[in-house]
Design a protein around this motif. Structure first.
Motif, PDB file in Angstrom:
ATOM      1  N   LEU A 156       0.834  -1.206   0.000  1.00  0.00           N
ATOM      2  CA  LEU A 156       0.000   0.000   0.000  1.00  0.00           C
ATOM      3  C   LEU A 156       0.865   1.250   0.000  1.00  0.00           C
ATOM      4  CD1 LEU A 156      -2.507  -0.928   2.872  1.00  0.00           C
ATOM      5  CD2 LEU A 156      -2.539  -1.662   0.462  1.00  0.00           C
ATOM      6  N   THR A 157       0.415   2.250  -0.718  1.00  0.00           N
ATOM      7  CA  THR A 157       1.010   3.590  -0.630  1.00  0.00           C
ATOM      8  C   THR A 157      -0.139   4.550  -0.369  1.00  0.00           C
ATOM      9  OG1 THR A 157       2.531   2.890  -2.367  1.00  0.00           O
ATOM     10  CG2 THR A 157       2.614   5.175  -1.748  1.00  0.00           C
ATOM     11  N   PRO A 158      -0.589   4.618   0.881  1.00  0.00           N
ATOM     12  CA  PRO A 158      -1.773   5.429   1.157  1.00  0.00           C
ATOM     13  C   PRO A 158      -1.540   6.913   0.894  1.00  0.00           C
ATOM     14  CG  PRO A 158      -1.294   3.911   2.976  1.00  0.00           C
ATOM     15  CD  PRO A 158      -0.094   3.917   2.078  1.00  0.00           C
ATOM     16  N   ARG A 212       6.414  -6.040  11.250  1.00  0.00           N
ATOM     17  CA  ARG A 212       6.839  -6.511  12.568  1.00  0.00           C
ATOM     18  C   ARG A 212       5.931  -5.950  13.655  1.00  0.00           C
ATOM     19  NH1 ARG A 212      12.003  -4.255  12.869  1.00  0.00           N
ATOM     20  NH2 ARG A 212      12.051  -3.642  10.696  1.00  0.00           N
ATOM     21  N   ARG A 213       5.323  -4.807  13.382  1.00  0.00           N
ATOM     22  CA  ARG A 213       4.488  -4.180  14.402  1.00  0.00           C
ATOM     23  C   ARG A 213       3.015  -4.590  14.295  1.00  0.00           C
ATOM     24  NH1 ARG A 213       4.038   2.263  15.175  1.00  0.00           N
ATOM     25  NH2 ARG A 213       3.450   2.297  17.374  1.00  0.00           N
ATOM     26  N   PHE A 214       2.519  -4.644  13.056  1.00  0.00           N
ATOM     27  CA  PHE A 214       1.076  -4.859  12.879  1.00  0.00           C
ATOM     28  C   PHE A 214       0.732  -6.170  12.183  1.00  0.00           C
ATOM     29  CE2 PHE A 214       1.559  -0.271  13.277  1.00  0.00           C
ATOM     30  CZ  PHE A 214       0.659  -0.015  14.295  1.00  0.00           C
ATOM     31  N   GLY A 215       1.740  -6.911  11.738  1.00  0.00           N
ATOM     32  CA  GLY A 215       1.467  -8.138  10.995  1.00  0.00           C
ATOM     33  C   GLY A 215       2.161  -9.331  11.613  1.00  0.00           C
ATOM     34  N   ARG A 232      -5.382   7.788  11.246  1.00  0.00           N
ATOM     35  CA  ARG A 232      -5.212   7.726   9.789  1.00  0.00           C
ATOM     36  C   ARG A 232      -6.250   6.748   9.226  1.00  0.00           C
ATOM     37  NH1 ARG A 232       1.169   8.290   8.444  1.00  0.00           N
ATOM     38  NH2 ARG A 232       0.346   9.498   6.720  1.00  0.00           N
ATOM     39  N   PRO A 233      -6.777   7.088   8.059  1.00  0.00           N
ATOM     40  CA  PRO A 233      -7.904   6.289   7.555  1.00  0.00           C
ATOM     41  C   PRO A 233      -7.488   5.023   6.814  1.00  0.00           C
ATOM     42  CG  PRO A 233      -7.502   8.120   6.101  1.00  0.00           C
ATOM     43  CD  PRO A 233      -6.495   8.247   7.206  1.00  0.00           C
ATOM     44  N   HIS A 234      -6.201   4.654   6.876  1.00  0.00           N
ATOM     45  CA  HIS A 234      -5.742   3.464   6.152  1.00  0.00           C
ATOM     46  C   HIS A 234      -5.090   2.468   7.102  1.00  0.00           C
ATOM     47  CE1 HIS A 234      -1.649   4.968   6.546  1.00  0.00           C
ATOM     48  NE2 HIS A 234      -2.123   6.147   6.205  1.00  0.00           N
ATOM     49  N   SER A 235      -4.882   1.268   6.601  1.00  0.00           N
ATOM     50  CA  SER A 235      -4.267   0.215   7.397  1.00  0.00           C
ATOM     51  C   SER A 235      -2.829   0.581   7.769  1.00  0.00           C
ATOM     52  CB  SER A 235      -4.264  -1.082   6.585  1.00  0.00           C
ATOM     53  OG  SER A 235      -3.499  -2.069   7.253  1.00  0.00           O
ATOM     54  N   PRO A 236      -2.435   0.363   9.047  1.00  0.00           N
ATOM     55  CA  PRO A 236      -1.029   0.595   9.393  1.00  0.00           C
ATOM     56  C   PRO A 236      -0.126  -0.526   8.873  1.00  0.00           C
ATOM     57  CG  PRO A 236      -2.213  -0.235  11.299  1.00  0.00           C
ATOM     58  CD  PRO A 236      -3.229  -0.057  10.208  1.00  0.00           C
ATOM     59  N   ARG A 264     -10.377 -11.086   1.517  1.00  0.00           N
ATOM     60  CA  ARG A 264     -10.239  -9.637   1.456  1.00  0.00           C
ATOM     61  C   ARG A 264      -9.053  -9.223   2.306  1.00  0.00           C
ATOM     62  NH1 ARG A 264     -15.645  -6.520   2.259  1.00  0.00           N
ATOM     63  NH2 ARG A 264     -15.958  -7.691   0.337  1.00  0.00           N
ATOM     64  N   TYR A 265      -8.233  -8.320   1.793  1.00  0.00           N
ATOM     65  CA  TYR A 265      -7.135  -7.737   2.559  1.00  0.00           C
ATOM     66  C   TYR A 265      -7.757  -6.656   3.451  1.00  0.00           C
ATOM     67  CZ  TYR A 265      -4.229  -9.740  -1.212  1.00  0.00           C
ATOM     68  OH  TYR A 265      -3.620 -10.568  -2.126  1.00  0.00           O
ATOM     69  N   ARG A 266      -7.336  -6.614   4.709  1.00  0.00           N
ATOM     70  CA  ARG A 266      -8.024  -5.757   5.660  1.00  0.00           C
ATOM     71  C   ARG A 266      -7.042  -5.075   6.606  1.00  0.00           C
ATOM     72  NH1 ARG A 266     -11.602  -7.839  10.379  1.00  0.00           N
ATOM     73  NH2 ARG A 266      -9.769  -6.860  11.289  1.00  0.00           N
ATOM     74  N   ASP A 267      -7.475  -3.957   7.137  1.00  0.00           N
ATOM     75  CA  ASP A 267      -6.770  -3.291   8.227  1.00  0.00           C
ATOM     76  C   ASP A 267      -6.834  -4.216   9.445  1.00  0.00           C
ATOM     77  OD1 ASP A 267      -6.197  -1.732  10.511  1.00  0.00           O
ATOM     78  OD2 ASP A 267      -7.058   0.081   9.637  1.00  0.00           O
ATOM     79  N   PRO A 268      -5.686  -4.678   9.978  1.00  0.00           N
ATOM     80  CA  PRO A 268      -5.731  -5.638  11.090  1.00  0.00           C
ATOM     81  C   PRO A 268      -6.228  -5.020  12.395  1.00  0.00           C
ATOM     82  CG  PRO A 268      -3.463  -4.975  10.652  1.00  0.00           C
ATOM     83  CD  PRO A 268      -4.316  -4.363   9.567  1.00  0.00           C
TER      84      PRO A 268
END
Ligand code: GTQ
Ligand code: FE2
Length: 364
Positions: A156-158, A212-215, A232-236, A264-268
């Motif tokens: 992603l490049t939000p 490493r932080r969110f996945g 922020r309105p996008h996945s970290p 579906r790919y999702r914001d964790p």
């Protein structure tokens, strides 16, 4: 929200007919006066409120062969310089009269980076994603976090995140870019700025800081994350690796009829799509299987990662091979037939339609 000119205004020809019909001098004068005043009569218009969407974009497939060969030729002929700082071939939908957009709302392109090249840092309000159909060796820096890019990965490049692409490897690499640019342009909200000049190539961990932080583990997210991240309105999580996607699809195939699976790919951290404007999904259709026909509002950009087959798009049959990219315009009938097992990445503007109460989907 088409970025091309509105379809409702009378054409010059229609306007002449309109004058002709207005044989009465009073009415004729009136039509002249409202035109002078930059007003238009709704009662003379048609095609404004249509029973179903009238879509300029048409179904189309760009073959892997053409994309690869023509991008590689740009690699030979066209250097990357400041100013024109991306070597990108935009897919231009044949229905859009030459606009460099794959539909009225989305931009899709292939980007080509030679060995040792750098595409310098910048940021913009349109959101972007990269999907890697083949190869590896490039990393992209996302607000300073180096993210290695390999086959099957979604990156992603939000909106408003600095990004620069580096190819420290010894081989060229190409990937698919999708942006919400035409939509943001239609909303008159495009901003762009160049970033700090690029750093020398750095050592790139196979796992970015974001991963490493969110996945780190499914369903396990850190506490105490600053509001700045959550606001922020996008996945970290800015990258989704093929190994996990592949394993999840295989696992999902054990449920249902075993003939197809979709994720579906999702914001964790939240029940949200990865970005506010772009939904990402991956579908696996087992060889020999034909899917139900579906229609949905909004544009779908689909890329074949693996497998062969055909896609029916509004009565048109197109053959599919690895690396092909096709567009499913809004409300167009869409059906897949897998000859060998198809893995198809899809991104769409569905989150926007959903947010506005405009999303419709019909499965035959
Ligand atoms: O990689 O930054 O296809 O800014 C279009 C605009 C890619 C990019 C595109 C961009 C980029
Ligand atoms: Fe960009």
């Amino acid at each position: 929200m088409s970025a091309t000119s509105g379809c409702w205004a009378p054409t010059p020809k229609a306007r002449k007919q309109l004058r002709y019909r207005a044989a009465e001098p009073d009415l004729d004068a009136y039509y002249g006066d409202i035109e002078q005043a930059h007003l238009q009569p709704l009662w003379e218009m048609s095609g404004l409120l249509t029973p179903t969407p009238v879509v300029k974009a048409v179904p189309y497939r760009w073959s892997a062969d053409n994309l690869q060969k023509l991008a590689a030729r740009a690699g030979e002929l066209v250097p990357i310089d400041r100013g024109g700082d991306r070597r990108v071939l935009a897919m231009s939908n044949p229905g859009l009269g030459g606009a460099p957009f794959i539909s009225g709302t989305l931009w899709a392109a292939v980007q080509f980076l030679q060995a040792a090249e750098v595409a310098p840092a910048h940021r913009h309000t349109p959101g972007a994603l990269r999907f890697v159909l083949d190869g590896d060796g490039v990393y992209t820096l996302l607000d300073g976090d180096p993210v290695a890019m390999s086959r099957g990965d979604l990156i992603l490049t939000p909106s408003w995140v600095y990004h620069e692409h580096h190819n420290p490897s010894s081989a060229p690499m190409m990937w698919l870019d999708v942006l919400d640019l035409p939509m943001v342009a239609a909303l008159d909200a495009v901003f762009f700025e160049e970033g700090p000049s690029e750093e020398a190539d750095q050592s790139v961990s196979p796992r970015s800081a974001a991963e490493r932080r969110f996945g780190q583990g499914p369903g396990l997210v850190p506490t105490g994350v600053s509001a700045a991240v959550h606001d922020r309105p996008h996945s970290p999580l800015t990258v989704y690796r093929w190994a996990e996607t592949d394993a999840t699809l295989n696992s999902l195939l054990e449920f249902g009829d075993g003939q197809q699976a979709e994720l579906r790919y999702r914001d964790p951290t939240r029940d949200r799509d990865v970005m506010p404007t772009l939904r990402c999904e991956m579908r696996r259709v087992v060889g020999g299987h034909t899917t139900a026909t579906d229609q949905q509002t909004g544009t779908r950009v689909c890329a074949v990662l693996d497998g062969t087959g055909t896609v029916q798009l509004g009565g048109q049959e197109l053959s599919l091979a690895p690396g092909d990219v096709f567009v499913v315009p809004s409300w167009c009938e869409h059906q897949l037939e897998a000859t060998s097992t198809l893995d198809i990445f899809t991104t769409s503007d569905a989150p926007v339609l959903e947010a506005l109460g405009l999303f419709r989907r019909k499965v035959a």
